[in-house]
Design a protein around this motif. Structure first.
Motif, PDB file in Angstrom:
ATOM      1  N   LYS A  11       0.854  -1.209   0.000  1.00 27.19           N
ATOM      2  CA  LYS A  11       0.000   0.000   0.000  1.00 27.19           C
ATOM      3  C   LYS A  11       0.887   1.255   0.000  1.00 27.19           C
ATOM      4  O   LYS A  11       1.973   1.217  -0.580  1.00 27.19           O
ATOM      5  CB  LYS A  11      -0.966  -0.028   1.189  1.00 27.19           C
ATOM      6  N   HIS A  96      -9.010  -2.743  -5.683  1.00 25.88           N
ATOM      7  CA  HIS A  96      -8.868  -2.869  -4.230  1.00 25.88           C
ATOM      8  C   HIS A  96      -9.926  -1.992  -3.561  1.00 25.88           C
ATOM      9  O   HIS A  96     -10.221  -0.894  -4.037  1.00 25.88           O
ATOM     10  CB  HIS A  96      -7.461  -2.448  -3.811  1.00 25.88           C
ATOM     11  N   GLU A 168     -11.475 -10.293  -1.092  1.00 26.33           N
ATOM     12  CA  GLU A 168     -11.066  -9.483   0.047  1.00 26.33           C
ATOM     13  C   GLU A 168     -12.298  -8.837   0.672  1.00 26.33           C
ATOM     14  O   GLU A 168     -12.694  -7.728   0.268  1.00 26.33           O
ATOM     15  CB  GLU A 168     -10.107  -8.376  -0.408  1.00 26.33           C
ATOM     16  N   GLY A 174      -7.393  -4.928   7.205  1.00 26.21           N
ATOM     17  CA  GLY A 174      -6.788  -4.048   8.202  1.00 26.21           C
ATOM     18  C   GLY A 174      -7.492  -4.049   9.546  1.00 26.21           C
ATOM     19  O   GLY A 174      -7.259  -3.167  10.375  1.00 26.21           O
ATOM     20  N   SER A 213      -6.397  -9.254   6.623  1.00 25.07           N
ATOM     21  CA  SER A 213      -5.827  -9.605   7.928  1.00 25.07           C
ATOM     22  C   SER A 213      -5.126 -10.973   7.942  1.00 25.07           C
ATOM     23  O   SER A 213      -5.207 -11.693   8.940  1.00 25.07           O
ATOM     24  CB  SER A 213      -6.895  -9.544   9.022  1.00 25.07           C
ATOM     25  N   GLY A 234      -1.416  -7.622   3.346  1.00 28.25           N
ATOM     26  CA  GLY A 234      -1.189  -6.184   3.468  1.00 28.25           C
ATOM     27  C   GLY A 234      -0.152  -5.895   4.530  1.00 28.25           C
ATOM     28  O   GLY A 234       1.055  -6.111   4.331  1.00 28.25           O
TER      29      GLY A 234
HETATM   30  P1  PGA Z   1      -4.349  -6.399   5.408  1.00 29.34           P
HETATM   31  O1  PGA Z   1      -4.618  -5.855   3.944  1.00 29.34           O
HETATM   32  O2  PGA Z   1      -3.583  -7.708   5.256  1.00 29.34           O
HETATM   33  O3  PGA Z   1      -3.545  -5.345   6.083  1.00 29.34           O
HETATM   34  O4  PGA Z   1      -5.662  -6.637   6.037  1.00 29.34           O
HETATM   35  C1  PGA Z   1      -4.931  -6.716   2.892  1.00 29.34           C
HETATM   36  C2  PGA Z   1      -5.213  -5.921   1.658  1.00 29.34           C
HETATM   37  O5  PGA Z   1      -5.768  -4.840   1.744  1.00 29.34           O
HETATM   38  O6  PGA Z   1      -4.858  -6.333   0.546  1.00 29.34           O
END
Ligand code: PGA
Length: 259
Positions: A11, A96, A168, A174, A213, A234
């Motif tokens: 990101k 995304h 997702e 997150g 996550s 992420g």
């Molecule tokens: P995260 O993000 O692993 O921090 O939850 C995943 C993503 O947004 O691709």
């Protein structure tokens, strides 16, 4: 598919020092390791070339986190699929939920990007997923269908062949609350069947990722799911120790070396 696909989505994170350190660590890992895994790194696009040069391993792939659907012209601030291809990336993350939400990208806009990505010989990693409210309202499958249908409309029946789809759920990104392996498997199965049905071709090959996550703690149960080919990580991908642990566990599970 026995080779897990593990994607690191940095990101808007990272800096020169992290690029240096991360690249050095990857370079020092035994080369054979990468033959058995498909590892895709997606740092902010300006770091891709640097990382690629530092790592010098043809088995590590790179993805841009976004692209414009125009190939060139007066579009200040944008980057095209052509350019992404030219710097040596092979994949592009599209749709995304952070882009859908923060940049108002709708299904049509994403489909246009998908088209340009494929036209430039890159592989889309299409992110789809429902919000918490949509889940509560029982709309998950409808949301996913809408997100998929627009790609078929814009790009044709064969659109998804040899592409990645990342399920997702927005509520899992997150938040530290991953979707349960049972739910993941159920949804993946649905996505796969739906795409095969819509494309009217049972040989359509798609690679299914789960994202939201993913951590060293839950990777084992997630990657075990029959329909999951890999994960999109992420925040857990910013620390190389974490990230490599996720890769190693995934590999062992897919090769039946770990129960
Ligand atoms: P995260 O993000 O692993 O921090 O939850 C995943 C993503 O947004 O691709």
């Amino acid at each position: 598919m026995k080779t897990p696909i593990i994607i690191a989505n940095w990101k808007l994170n990272g800096h020169k020092l992290l690029v240096e350190k991360f690249s050095k660590k990857i370079k020092n890992i035994e080369k054979n390791f990468f033959k058995e895994n498909t590892i895709i790194l997606s740092p902010p696009v300006i770091y891709i070339q640097k990382m690629k040069e530092k790592i010098k391993n043809k088995k590590i792939f790179f993805a841009a986190q976004n692209v414009d659907f125009n190939n060139k012209g007066a579009f200040t601030g944008e980057i095209s699929s052509y350019m992404i291809n030219e710097i040596g990336a092979k994949y592009v993350i599209l749709g995304h939920s952070e882009r859908r939400k923060n940049h108002n990208e709708d299904n049509l806009c994403i489909a246009k990007k998908f088209k340009s990505v494929k036209k430039n010989n890159l592989i889309p990693i299409l992110c789809i997923g429902e919000t918490e409210q949509e889940k509560k309202d029982g709309l998950t499958k409808n949301i996913l269908k809408n997100q998929i249908n627009q790609i078929f409309l814009k790009c044709g029946l064969n659109s998804f062949h040899k592409t990645c789809i990342a399920y997702e759920p927005v509520w899992a990104i997150g938040t530290g609350k991953n979707a349960s392996p049972i739910l993941i498997n159920k949804i993946m199965k649905f996505i796969k069947k739906y795409i095969i049905y819509k494309s009217k071709n049972k040989n359509t090959k798609i690679y299914l990722q789960y994202g939201g996550s993913v951590s060293t703690k839950n990777i084992k149960s997630i990657i075990k799911s029959k329909y999951v080919n890999g994960v999109l990580v992420g925040s857990g991908s910013l620390d190389y120790k974490n990230f490599f642990k996720i890769i190693k566990i995934s590999y062992k599970i897919k090769k039946n070396l770990l129960k």
